[in-house]
Motif scaffolding. Structure first.
Motif, mmCIF file in Angstrom:
data_model
loop_
_atom_site.group_PDB
_atom_site.id
_atom_site.type_symbol
_atom_site.label_atom_id
_atom_site.label_comp_id
_atom_site.label_asym_id
_atom_site.label_seq_id
_atom_site.Cartn_x
_atom_site.Cartn_y
_atom_site.Cartn_z
ATOM 1 N N GLY A 1 0.347 -8.747 2.732
ATOM 2 C CA GLY A 1 -0.728 -9.205 1.860
ATOM 3 C C GLY A 1 -0.591 -8.661 0.453
ATOM 4 N N TYR A 2 -0.387 -7.354 0.331
ATOM 5 C CA TYR A 2 -0.237 -6.761 -1.000
ATOM 6 C C TYR A 2 1.071 -7.204 -1.658
ATOM 7 N N PHE A 3 2.123 -7.366 -0.872
ATOM 8 C CA PHE A 3 3.388 -7.818 -1.455
ATOM 9 C C PHE A 3 3.240 -9.215 -2.045
ATOM 10 N N SER A 4 2.496 -10.082 -1.363
ATOM 11 C CA SER A 4 2.306 -11.440 -1.887
ATOM 12 C C SER A 4 1.562 -11.422 -3.213
ATOM 13 N N LEU A 5 0.628 -10.480 -3.398
ATOM 14 C CA LEU A 5 -0.093 -10.383 -4.666
ATOM 15 C C LEU A 5 0.830 -9.984 -5.811
ATOM 16 N N GLY A 6 1.933 -9.309 -5.497
ATOM 17 C CA GLY A 6 2.900 -8.976 -6.523
ATOM 18 C C GLY A 6 3.942 -10.054 -6.735
ATOM 19 N N ALA A 7 4.295 -10.802 -5.695
ATOM 20 C CA ALA A 7 5.356 -11.806 -5.798
ATOM 21 C C ALA A 7 4.870 -13.092 -6.463
ATOM 22 N N LEU A 8 3.653 -13.513 -6.153
ATOM 23 C CA LEU A 8 3.158 -14.774 -6.709
ATOM 24 C C LEU A 8 3.062 -14.754 -8.235
ATOM 25 N N PRO B 1 -2.496 -6.718 -12.170
ATOM 26 C CA PRO B 1 -2.977 -6.461 -10.805
ATOM 27 C C PRO B 1 -1.886 -6.627 -9.755
ATOM 28 N N GLY B 2 -0.922 -7.520 -10.032
ATOM 29 C CA GLY B 2 0.169 -7.694 -9.077
ATOM 30 C C GLY B 2 0.999 -6.433 -8.917
ATOM 31 N N GLN B 3 1.215 -5.708 -10.038
ATOM 32 C CA GLN B 3 1.979 -4.474 -9.935
ATOM 33 C C GLN B 3 1.189 -3.371 -9.245
ATOM 34 N N ALA B 4 -0.119 -3.366 -9.440
ATOM 35 C CA ALA B 4 -0.941 -2.419 -8.683
ATOM 36 C C ALA B 4 -0.857 -2.716 -7.191
ATOM 37 N N ALA B 5 -0.867 -4.021 -6.857
ATOM 38 C CA ALA B 5 -0.735 -4.401 -5.447
ATOM 39 C C ALA B 5 0.637 -4.005 -4.897
ATOM 40 N N MET B 6 1.682 -4.077 -5.736
ATOM 41 C CA MET B 6 3.010 -3.673 -5.286
ATOM 42 C C MET B 6 3.052 -2.182 -4.968
ATOM 43 N N PHE B 7 2.366 -1.371 -5.754
ATOM 44 C CA PHE B 7 2.325 0.064 -5.468
ATOM 45 C C PHE B 7 1.601 0.324 -4.141
ATOM 46 N N ILE B 8 0.501 -0.396 -3.913
ATOM 47 C CA ILE B 8 -0.242 -0.199 -2.665
ATOM 48 C C ILE B 8 0.562 -0.719 -1.475
ATOM 49 N N TYR B 9 1.363 -1.760 -1.706
ATOM 50 C CA TYR B 9 2.220 -2.236 -0.605
ATOM 51 C C TYR B 9 3.178 -1.128 -0.166
ATOM 52 N N ARG C 1 1.266 1.133 2.045
ATOM 53 C CA ARG C 1 1.029 0.528 3.356
ATOM 54 C C ARG C 1 2.312 0.514 4.183
ATOM 55 N N PHE C 2 3.453 0.304 3.537
ATOM 56 C CA PHE C 2 4.716 0.328 4.272
ATOM 57 C C PHE C 2 4.943 1.707 4.877
ATOM 58 N N ALA C 3 4.492 2.744 4.164
ATOM 59 C CA ALA C 3 4.614 4.108 4.695
ATOM 60 C C ALA C 3 3.532 4.426 5.714
ATOM 61 N N GLY C 4 2.548 3.532 5.848
ATOM 62 C CA GLY C 4 1.442 3.776 6.779
ATOM 63 C C GLY C 4 0.366 4.676 6.192
ATOM 64 N N TRP C 5 0.268 4.745 4.857
ATOM 65 C CA TRP C 5 -0.700 5.622 4.210
ATOM 66 C C TRP C 5 -1.872 4.812 3.683
ATOM 67 N N ARG C 6 -3.037 5.439 3.709
ATOM 68 C CA ARG C 6 -4.251 4.895 3.096
ATOM 69 C C ARG C 6 -4.878 5.993 2.243
ATOM 70 N N TRP C 7 -4.767 5.817 0.944
ATOM 71 C CA TRP C 7 -5.308 6.795 -0.014
ATOM 72 C C TRP C 7 -6.340 6.077 -0.891
ATOM 73 N N PRO C 8 -7.581 5.983 -0.461
ATOM 74 C CA PRO C 8 -8.577 5.194 -1.215
ATOM 75 C C PRO C 8 -8.738 5.651 -2.662
ATOM 76 N N ARG C 9 -8.794 6.957 -2.913
ATOM 77 C CA ARG C 9 -8.990 7.425 -4.290
ATOM 78 C C ARG C 9 -7.792 7.091 -5.164
ATOM 79 N N THR C 10 -6.588 7.296 -4.628
ATOM 80 C CA THR C 10 -5.389 6.963 -5.393
ATOM 81 C C THR C 10 -5.322 5.471 -5.683
ATOM 82 N N MET D 1 8.769 4.749 -2.297
ATOM 83 C CA MET D 1 9.651 4.143 -1.300
ATOM 84 C C MET D 1 10.796 5.084 -0.941
ATOM 85 N N ALA D 2 11.307 5.854 -1.923
ATOM 86 C CA ALA D 2 12.363 6.821 -1.615
ATOM 87 C C ALA D 2 11.847 7.903 -0.670
#
Length: 614
Positions: free
Chosen positions: A213-220, A252-260, A263-272, A322-323
């Protein structure tokens, strides 16, 4: 998908390495010359303040504080004037420019004083007649206008990739450059939208897969950026369309890419994540304030943290996350995604510093490897899902087949046991019937013969009863098919000769009966024994000369009746003394029926067996 990727890769490699076998005379690349800032409408004279310059010339890097109109002068020598049509091409000409050959203008891009219509640097080709060239020294002048601010966001002050020569050779070089700059970008746009729509559909079907979902917000938005770069969105109102894409979508797409990445790492950091959204909005407001509001916000030009540096920082943050994911969770997918993010960050940084001055537009296509990796991941997971589903189906089929064979074996065992039990029950029934019927009668005959008290007629009568009982047992074993009439007919056939021999006439009034369910051999034998016992009583005790047998259905109770009436000496009420009547009553109860014994109208006795239907 695999065919598309392979074809795109092969086409790109061919275009990259097919430089064309052009001779020095057929095609010349001009990359050294002079520049002078001048508002003159004609090429300035040699006495002007010309300064040496090398191409490509990227104004944001070479002269970041300069703007306005500049003239470039590039010279080359020809041993003789060429024959045939000639052409000149410029790989990057931004923003408005004109090309002159030996003082004669051969082409112009845009109009002076008017904002450029192209979103990105122009790739231009201008043919001209060979008569404009001469043997010896020739001069190409480029007039370039780089305005101070452009609401369309065009990169100001770019000149690169100047080539001149035979038209065929220049056209081939132009097509090569157009493929790398335009066609590859178009392919990237289509591919980005395809990946964006694909990941969006996956997320819509599987909401827990927030990575897609977040990746699509960055790709579109990137797909729209590609189309805007090659001019496919020129039909839309400009510069509003470009600003909507860059300000309201890409940020906003780049912000979504960072959150993707999180999510790929399995993390949820609401404040970040909230901080990322806020910082993205603030960055774009400051960076685009001049284009949106006509002037920059205070401090936006002086503060180096905003604009492209912070834009680059967002990509670097994605690479770092990602690294770290690759470090903590090694795997092929995390490795490829990390490499794609690192390339994206590096290519963007190179493009910001050097500009897209020929070949691939790295500032536009820097995310394509990431989209290819995500497409590969989707294809790989889909293939893995199919493989796992096929393996699971195969395992299930094996288990089902194993269980089926096991159940079939168990069913055969149960069937064999059932048959054995049925045979044992039938043996016990036959043995019981023979013991109670034929056995007892044979013992009686044996006792009479041993004591010498029986006459020949008595022994014959006992043996005849034994034979009748044996036949009755055999008849009860025939399939009844819930129909009682064939069994009664067989009984009549066996007993009628005895009735005639005893001087008793038989009146047979048997009619069709409804089917009686549950006519097992045991129940059939009970019913036939009741009727047989009735005939026996008539012969032995009634002293009758007529007996009537009648069947039918009671209208009130819907019960089948079998009625045996005689005109003998009668039966005193409902007396049940003796074993004969008692056995008849017991047998009637066993089959679920009712036995009535009453005097007939006039003289004689009526025995009536009532059986339930169904």
């Amino acid at each position: 998908m695999r065919f598309f990727l392979c074809r795109s890769l092969v086409t790109l490699l061919v275009a990259l390495f097919s430089t064309g076998a052009h001779t020095q005379d057929a095609l010349r690349t001009l990359d050294h010359g002079d520049i002078v800032l001048s508002d003159s409408a004609e090429p300035p004279p040699d006495s002007a303040a010309w300064q040496s310059v090398s191409l490509p010339d990227f104004w944001p890097a070479s002269r970041p504080k300069e703007s306005g109109t500049a003239w470039y002068r590039l010279r080359f020598d020809l041993p003789e004037r060429p024959d045939g049509p000639q052409a000149v091409m410029v790989a990057r000409l931004s923003a408005v420019g004109a090309v002159y050959v030996n003082g004669r203008r051969v082409g112009q891009n845009g109009e002076w004083g008017q904002e450029p219509t192209l979103r990105w640097s122009a790739l231009v080709l201008y043919p001209f007649d060979a008569s404009l060239l001469r043997a010896g020294e020739n001069t190409v002048h480029i007039r370039l206008w780089a305005p101070v601010a452009q609401s369309c966001g065009c990169g100001r002050g770019k000149l690169a990739g100047l080539r001149i020569g035979d038209k065929a050779a220049v056209v081939q070089a132009f097509e090569h450059e157009r493929f790398l700059w335009i066609t590859v970008t178009q392919m990237a746009g289509v591919f980005s939208l395809t990946i964006g729509i694909g990941t969006l559909l996956i997320w819509l079907q599987r909401r827990r897969e927030e990575v897609f979902g977040y990746f699509s917000l960055g790709a579109l938005p990137m797909g729209l950026v590609f189309f805007d770069a090659v001019g496919w969105l020129q039909w839309a109102p400009q510069p509003i369309t470009s600003q909507v894409i860059w300000f309201f979508l890409l940020g906003p797409g780049q912000a979504a890419m960072f959150i993707y990445c999180l999510r790929f790492a399995g993390w949820r950091w609401p404040r970040t994540e909230r901080a990322v959204w806020l910082l993205t909005a603030l960055t774009w407001v400051i960076d685009e304030s001049g284009a949106l509001f006509g002037h920059a916000l205070p401090g936006s030009e002086a503060n180096p943290l905003f604009g492209m540096p912070l834009w680059e920082l967002s990509f670097a943050a994605q690479s770092v996350v990602m690294a770290y994911v690759w470090y903590r969770k090694p795997g092929l997918e995390s490795a490829l995604l990390t490499l794609a993010h690192v390339y994206s960050t590096g290519a963007l940084a190179w493009g910001i510093v050097h500009g897209d001055l020929g070949g691939l537009g790295v500032r536009i296509t820097h995310m394509i490897p990431l989209f290819f990796v995500m497409g590969w991941i989707i294809t790989r997971r889909f293939a893995q899902s199919l493989t796992e589903a096929e393996q699971l189906n195969g395992e299930l089929e094996q288990r089902v087949e194993s269980k089926r064979a096991e159940l079939a074996g168990q069913a055969e065992q149960v069937l064999a046991l059932t048959r054995q039990q049925a045979l044992a029950d039938e043996r016990r029934r036959i043995m019981s019937d023979m013991h109670d019927g034929i056995g007892g009668q044979l013992i009686t005959a044996l006792s009479l013969v041993e004591h010498g008290d029986a006459s020949k007629e008595d022994v014959s009568a006992v043996l005849r009863e034994c034979i009748d009982d044996l036949r009755l047992t055999i008849d009860s074993m025939e399939p009844a098919a819930d129909d009682l009439l064939p069994l009664l007919g067989s009984l009549r056939y066996r007993l009628e000769p005895r009735l005639k021999a005893g001087g008793v006439a038989l009146d047979w009034q048997v009619h069709d009966l409804p089917q009686l369910h549950g006519l097992t051999p045991q129940n059939v034998l009970h019913i036939l024994r009741i009727v047989q016992e009735a005939f026996t009583n008539v012969l032995k005790h009634a002293q009758a000369d007529r007996v009537a047998v009648e069947t039918g259905v009671e209208t009130d109770t819907r019960r089948v009746y079998i009625r045996v009436s005689d005109n003998g000496r009668g039966f005193d009420g409902m007396r049940t003394e003796g074993h004969g009547v008692a056995n008849m009553l017991r047998r009637a109860r066993t089959v679920g029926g009712e036995l009535l014994v009453r005097p007939s109208s006039g003289r004689g006795t009526t025995l009536e067996l009532l059986l339930p239907v169904g």
